[in-house]
Design a protein around this motif. Structure first.
Motif, PDB file in Angstrom:
ATOM      1  N   SER A  10       9.478  52.562 -12.505  1.00  7.32           N
ATOM      2  CA  SER A  10       9.872  51.809 -13.692  1.00  7.32           C
ATOM      3  C   SER A  10       9.529  50.349 -13.466  1.00  7.32           C
ATOM      4  CB  SER A  10      11.383  51.921 -13.936  1.00  7.32           C
ATOM      5  OG  SER A  10      11.745  53.231 -14.233  1.00  7.32           O
ATOM      6  N   VAL A  11       8.810  49.773 -14.402  1.00  9.91           N
ATOM      7  CA  VAL A  11       8.517  48.351 -14.362  1.00  9.91           C
ATOM      8  C   VAL A  11       9.377  47.707 -15.442  1.00  9.91           C
ATOM      9  CG1 VAL A  11       6.780  46.545 -14.610  1.00  9.91           C
ATOM     10  CG2 VAL A  11       6.155  48.764 -13.602  1.00  9.91           C
ATOM     11  N   GLY A  12      10.295  46.852 -15.037  1.00 10.77           N
ATOM     12  CA  GLY A  12      11.136  46.115 -15.966  1.00 10.77           C
ATOM     13  C   GLY A  12      10.488  44.772 -16.237  1.00 10.77           C
ATOM     14  N   LEU A  13       9.973  44.597 -17.434  1.00  8.29           N
ATOM     15  CA  LEU A  13       9.230  43.397 -17.796  1.00  8.29           C
ATOM     16  C   LEU A  13      10.041  42.584 -18.799  1.00  8.29           C
ATOM     17  CD1 LEU A  13       6.682  41.618 -17.935  1.00  8.29           C
ATOM     18  CD2 LEU A  13       5.739  43.284 -19.547  1.00  8.29           C
ATOM     19  N   THR A  14      10.449  41.394 -18.394  1.00 11.02           N
ATOM     20  CA  THR A  14      11.192  40.517 -19.292  1.00 11.02           C
ATOM     21  C   THR A  14      10.244  39.472 -19.858  1.00 11.02           C
ATOM     22  OG1 THR A  14      11.866  39.079 -17.459  1.00 11.02           O
ATOM     23  CG2 THR A  14      13.370  40.859 -18.068  1.00 11.02           C
ATOM     24  N   THR A  15      10.471  39.129 -21.124  1.00 11.60           N
ATOM     25  CA  THR A  15       9.570  38.182 -21.777  1.00 11.60           C
ATOM     26  C   THR A  15      10.351  37.264 -22.704  1.00 11.60           C
ATOM     27  OG1 THR A  15       7.517  37.955 -23.041  1.00 11.60           O
ATOM     28  CG2 THR A  15       9.001  39.754 -23.692  1.00 11.60           C
ATOM     29  N   ASN A  36       1.734  56.704 -12.623  1.00 12.24           N
ATOM     30  CA  ASN A  36       3.029  57.275 -13.009  1.00 12.24           C
ATOM     31  C   ASN A  36       4.056  56.158 -13.222  1.00 12.24           C
ATOM     32  OD1 ASN A  36       4.851  59.236 -13.712  1.00 12.24           O
ATOM     33  ND2 ASN A  36       5.288  59.866 -11.609  1.00 12.24           N
ATOM     34  N   LEU A  37       3.899  55.474 -14.363  1.00 13.86           N
ATOM     35  CA  LEU A  37       4.727  54.306 -14.676  1.00 13.86           C
ATOM     36  C   LEU A  37       5.465  54.502 -15.991  1.00 13.86           C
ATOM     37  CD1 LEU A  37       2.128  51.418 -14.157  1.00 13.86           C
ATOM     38  CD2 LEU A  37       3.799  52.254 -12.498  1.00 13.86           C
ATOM     39  N   GLU A  38       6.628  53.884 -16.063  1.00  9.77           N
ATOM     40  CA  GLU A  38       7.247  53.592 -17.357  1.00  9.77           C
ATOM     41  C   GLU A  38       7.406  52.079 -17.375  1.00  9.77           C
ATOM     42  OE1 GLU A  38      11.179  55.046 -18.197  1.00  9.77           O
ATOM     43  OE2 GLU A  38      12.040  54.024 -16.477  1.00  9.77           O
ATOM     44  N   ILE A  39       7.070  51.479 -18.495  1.00  6.25           N
ATOM     45  CA  ILE A  39       7.086  50.030 -18.619  1.00  6.25           C
ATOM     46  C   ILE A  39       8.137  49.672 -19.665  1.00  6.25           C
ATOM     47  CG2 ILE A  39       5.707  47.989 -19.150  1.00  6.25           C
ATOM     48  CD1 ILE A  39       3.226  49.920 -18.421  1.00  6.25           C
ATOM     49  N   VAL A  40       9.237  49.095 -19.186  1.00  4.84           N
ATOM     50  CA  VAL A  40      10.369  48.756 -20.041  1.00  4.84           C
ATOM     51  C   VAL A  40      10.302  47.257 -20.310  1.00  4.84           C
ATOM     52  CG1 VAL A  40      12.879  48.761 -20.248  1.00  4.84           C
ATOM     53  CG2 VAL A  40      11.736  50.591 -18.962  1.00  4.84           C
ATOM     54  N   VAL A  41      10.033  46.892 -21.561  1.00  3.72           N
ATOM     55  CA  VAL A  41       9.863  45.492 -21.938  1.00  3.72           C
ATOM     56  C   VAL A  41      11.066  45.049 -22.759  1.00  3.72           C
ATOM     57  CG1 VAL A  41       8.394  43.812 -23.103  1.00  3.72           C
ATOM     58  CG2 VAL A  41       7.367  45.831 -22.034  1.00  3.72           C
ATOM     59  N   SER A  42      11.650  43.921 -22.370  1.00  2.00           N
ATOM     60  CA  SER A  42      12.736  43.344 -23.155  1.00  2.00           C
ATOM     61  C   SER A  42      12.351  41.932 -23.562  1.00  2.00           C
ATOM     62  CB  SER A  42      14.041  43.313 -22.357  1.00  2.00           C
ATOM     63  OG  SER A  42      15.059  42.705 -23.129  1.00  2.00           O
ATOM     64  N   ARG A  64       3.461  54.790 -22.292  1.00  4.43           N
ATOM     65  CA  ARG A  64       4.359  54.470 -21.180  1.00  4.43           C
ATOM     66  C   ARG A  64       5.184  53.215 -21.456  1.00  4.43           C
ATOM     67  NH1 ARG A  64       0.157  53.939 -16.435  1.00  4.43           N
ATOM     68  NH2 ARG A  64      -0.769  52.658 -18.079  1.00  4.43           N
ATOM     69  N   ILE A  65       4.819  52.465 -22.483  1.00  7.61           N
ATOM     70  CA  ILE A  65       5.477  51.197 -22.798  1.00  7.61           C
ATOM     71  C   ILE A  65       6.597  51.432 -23.803  1.00  7.61           C
ATOM     72  CG2 ILE A  65       5.162  48.905 -23.788  1.00  7.61           C
ATOM     73  CD1 ILE A  65       2.229  49.030 -22.786  1.00  7.61           C
ATOM     74  N   ARG A  66       7.809  50.994 -23.417  1.00  7.74           N
ATOM     75  CA  ARG A  66       8.975  51.034 -24.317  1.00  7.74           C
ATOM     76  C   ARG A  66       9.423  49.600 -24.566  1.00  7.74           C
ATOM     77  NH1 ARG A  66      11.891  54.400 -20.514  1.00  7.74           N
ATOM     78  NH2 ARG A  66      13.635  53.060 -20.981  1.00  7.74           N
ATOM     79  N   ILE A  67       9.531  49.234 -25.822  1.00  2.66           N
ATOM     80  CA  ILE A  67       9.839  47.859 -26.217  1.00  2.66           C
ATOM     81  C   ILE A  67      11.278  47.772 -26.716  1.00  2.66           C
ATOM     82  CG2 ILE A  67       9.222  45.962 -27.766  1.00  2.66           C
ATOM     83  CD1 ILE A  67       6.926  46.763 -25.875  1.00  2.66           C
ATOM     84  N   THR A  88      14.362  54.627 -15.908  1.00  5.74           N
ATOM     85  CA  THR A  88      14.689  55.991 -15.490  1.00  5.74           C
ATOM     86  C   THR A  88      13.917  56.421 -14.243  1.00  5.74           C
ATOM     87  OG1 THR A  88      12.976  56.997 -16.893  1.00  5.74           O
ATOM     88  CG2 THR A  88      15.158  56.665 -17.885  1.00  5.74           C
ATOM     89  N   GLY A  89      13.111  55.531 -13.685  1.00  8.03           N
ATOM     90  CA  GLY A  89      12.241  55.896 -12.570  1.00  8.03           C
ATOM     91  C   GLY A  89      12.957  56.034 -11.238  1.00  8.03           C
TER      92      GLY A  89
END
Length: 156
Positions: A10-15, A36-42, A64-67, A88-89
């Motif tokens: 899981s990559v937690g990306l804050t912006t 095998n990534l999930e990219i969680v962007v907030s 894979r990107i969830r916004i 969830t990773g």
């Protein structure tokens, strides 16, 4: 970590208000050698059409990107906590809209966890730049033989 040879990272990306950097880091993540990534962007309530455009574009490009868009600015630390809670990773990586990592970075980090079951935290050498000029160099660190608070204290 899961028993599969390819754990979900899981990559937690804050912006916040950096559409150009956000676009750059999302493209970087799409090109990572580790798939095998999930990219969680907030988005911390940027309220910028440019940020909305980047988020919509990349969400459409990569499943894979969830916004998530915060309805108001919740602050930096709560935004970091938010992406962790949505992850969830098996493994987690924080990134920001001004980060740049090599295209094999996640693959190499995952390999380090397989090297030794005592490894719980992997960190890079890093250089920090301010206004385009070198500012600081962070050293590598190892967590072997230290407790979680000792590792985090030394890291910070």
């Amino acid at each position: 970590m899961s028993s599969t040879s390819s754990p979900l990272v899981s990559v937690g990306l804050t912006t916040y208000r950096r559409p150009d950097g956000l676009s750059k880091v999302l493209e970087n993540l799409r090109q990572q050698t580790y798939p095998n990534l999930e990219i969680v962007v907030s988005d911390n309530c940027s309220n910028m059409p440019e940020v909305d455009q980047v988020l919509a574009e990349y969400e459409a490009l990569d499943k894979r990107i969830r916004i998530y868009r915060q309805p108001f600015n919740i602050g930096m630390e709560p935004n970091h906590t938010f992406v962790v809670r949505k992850a969830t990773g098996d493994l987690f990586l924080w990134l920001h809209d001004d980060d740049d990592i090599p295209l094999n970075y996640i693959e190499r980090a995952v390999e380090r966890f397989a090297d030794d079951p005592a490894i719980e935290l992997v960190g890079p050498r890093a250089e920090a730049y301010m206004e385009g000029k070198f500012w600081y160099h962070y050293r590598n660190y190892s967590n072997v033989g230290e407790g979680v608070y000792e590792r985090l204290h030394r890291l910070i």
